[in-house]
Write a protein that holds these residues in place. Structure first.
Motif, PDB file in Angstrom:
ATOM      1  N   CYS A 274       0.826  -1.208   0.000  1.00  0.00           N
ATOM      2  CA  CYS A 274       0.000   0.000   0.000  1.00  0.00           C
ATOM      3  C   CYS A 274       0.863   1.261   0.000  1.00  0.00           C
ATOM      4  CB  CYS A 274      -0.933  -0.026   1.203  1.00  0.00           C
ATOM      5  SG  CYS A 274      -1.961   1.448   1.391  1.00  0.00           S
ATOM      6  N   THR A 275       1.809   1.334   0.915  1.00  0.00           N
ATOM      7  CA  THR A 275       2.644   2.541   1.004  1.00  0.00           C
ATOM      8  C   THR A 275       3.511   2.709  -0.237  1.00  0.00           C
ATOM      9  OG1 THR A 275       4.299   1.369   2.326  1.00  0.00           O
ATOM     10  CG2 THR A 275       2.685   2.701   3.522  1.00  0.00           C
ATOM     11  N   SER A 276       4.024   1.615  -0.784  1.00  0.00           N
ATOM     12  CA  SER A 276       4.869   1.756  -1.975  1.00  0.00           C
ATOM     13  C   SER A 276       4.054   2.255  -3.165  1.00  0.00           C
ATOM     14  CB  SER A 276       5.599   0.462  -2.307  1.00  0.00           C
ATOM     15  OG  SER A 276       4.718  -0.537  -2.730  1.00  0.00           O
ATOM     16  N   ILE A 277       2.828   1.755  -3.318  1.00  0.00           N
ATOM     17  CA  ILE A 277       1.962   2.220  -4.405  1.00  0.00           C
ATOM     18  C   ILE A 277       1.673   3.715  -4.250  1.00  0.00           C
ATOM     19  CG2 ILE A 277      -0.429   2.139  -5.270  1.00  0.00           C
ATOM     20  CD1 ILE A 277      -0.332  -0.908  -4.788  1.00  0.00           C
ATOM     21  N   LEU A 278       1.289   4.111  -3.068  1.00  0.00           N
ATOM     22  CA  LEU A 278       0.865   5.501  -2.859  1.00  0.00           C
ATOM     23  C   LEU A 278       2.031   6.481  -2.890  1.00  0.00           C
ATOM     24  CD1 LEU A 278      -1.923   4.923  -0.228  1.00  0.00           C
ATOM     25  CD2 LEU A 278      -2.180   5.487  -2.657  1.00  0.00           C
ATOM     26  N   ARG A 279       3.169   6.094  -2.426  1.00  0.00           N
ATOM     27  CA  ARG A 279       4.327   7.006  -2.463  1.00  0.00           C
ATOM     28  C   ARG A 279       4.832   7.232  -3.881  1.00  0.00           C
ATOM     29  NH1 ARG A 279       7.123   4.792   2.955  1.00  0.00           N
ATOM     30  NH2 ARG A 279       5.951   6.104   4.388  1.00  0.00           N
ATOM     31  N   LEU A 280       4.589   6.284  -4.769  1.00  0.00           N
ATOM     32  CA  LEU A 280       5.020   6.428  -6.157  1.00  0.00           C
ATOM     33  C   LEU A 280       4.066   7.273  -6.991  1.00  0.00           C
ATOM     34  CD1 LEU A 280       6.312   2.828  -6.947  1.00  0.00           C
ATOM     35  CD2 LEU A 280       7.675   4.909  -6.716  1.00  0.00           C
TER      36      LEU A 280
ATOM     37  N   ILE B 195      -6.748   5.498  -5.921  1.00  0.00           N
ATOM     38  CA  ILE B 195      -5.436   5.306  -6.534  1.00  0.00           C
ATOM     39  C   ILE B 195      -5.036   3.836  -6.460  1.00  0.00           C
ATOM     40  CG2 ILE B 195      -2.959   5.797  -6.284  1.00  0.00           C
ATOM     41  CD1 ILE B 195      -3.823   8.648  -5.348  1.00  0.00           C
ATOM     42  N   VAL B 196      -5.163   3.251  -5.286  1.00  0.00           N
ATOM     43  CA  VAL B 196      -4.781   1.842  -5.114  1.00  0.00           C
ATOM     44  C   VAL B 196      -5.626   0.942  -6.012  1.00  0.00           C
ATOM     45  CG1 VAL B 196      -4.672  -0.087  -3.496  1.00  0.00           C
ATOM     46  CG2 VAL B 196      -3.814   2.152  -2.805  1.00  0.00           C
ATOM     47  N   VAL B 197      -6.924   1.169  -6.075  1.00  0.00           N
ATOM     48  CA  VAL B 197      -7.797   0.357  -6.927  1.00  0.00           C
ATOM     49  C   VAL B 197      -7.366   0.496  -8.389  1.00  0.00           C
ATOM     50  CG1 VAL B 197     -10.162   0.083  -7.807  1.00  0.00           C
ATOM     51  CG2 VAL B 197      -9.753   0.333  -5.352  1.00  0.00           C
ATOM     52  N   GLY B 198      -7.039   1.691  -8.804  1.00  0.00           N
ATOM     53  CA  GLY B 198      -6.580   1.905 -10.180  1.00  0.00           C
ATOM     54  C   GLY B 198      -5.285   1.171 -10.485  1.00  0.00           C
ATOM     55  N   VAL B 199      -4.368   1.170  -9.536  1.00  0.00           N
ATOM     56  CA  VAL B 199      -3.104   0.458  -9.723  1.00  0.00           C
ATOM     57  C   VAL B 199      -3.346  -1.050  -9.768  1.00  0.00           C
ATOM     58  CG1 VAL B 199      -0.860  -0.070  -8.666  1.00  0.00           C
ATOM     59  CG2 VAL B 199      -1.653   2.293  -8.791  1.00  0.00           C
TER      60      VAL B 199
END
Length: 124
Positions: free
Chosen positions: A20-26, A41-45
């Protein structure tokens, strides 16, 4: 609130904090997103990665007759993610946004600070 701290707090509520944190920080959209925006954002990734993986599996199916059954099973799993899980997640997020605004999604970004506090929604 500091964006990294907010992301940390939000991701502590997930089954996979590190992912979760790696996805959002990028993702630069995370900077101004509230909890609902971070979830979008996470759902889109997840959707994009599932589509990418499914495409790779389909390419492998074309070139491997002996592993076709196993790869088809994997493809079925990713199809469920893309065509079942992701749409349900998006529908749930839209329902939350709809509920929070009393049915006026166009007003969501302007009323979000009062409804959810702290962060202004900027992710669509």
């Amino acid at each position: 609130m500091d964006e990294n701290k907010f992301i940390e707090e939000m991701c502590m509520r997930t089954p996979n904090h590190d992912l979760c944190t790696s996805i959002l920080r990028l993702d630069p959209r995370s900077k101004d997103a509230d909890g609902l925006g971070l979830t979008r954002i996470v759902v889109g990734v997840v959707e994009a990665k599932a589509e990418e993986t499914l495409n790779h599996i389909n390419d492998l199916i074309k070139g491997s007759e002996e592993q076709k059954q196993a790869l088809t099973s994997c493809a079925d799993y990713y199809n469920k993610i893309i065509y079942n899980d992701v749409p349900k997640a998006i529908q749930g997020l839209n329902t939350v946004a709809y509920w929070l605004t009393g049915g006026n999604l166009l007003e969501y970004s302007s009323t979000n600070d009062e409804l959810l506090g702290k962060r202004k929604h900027s992710v669509k």
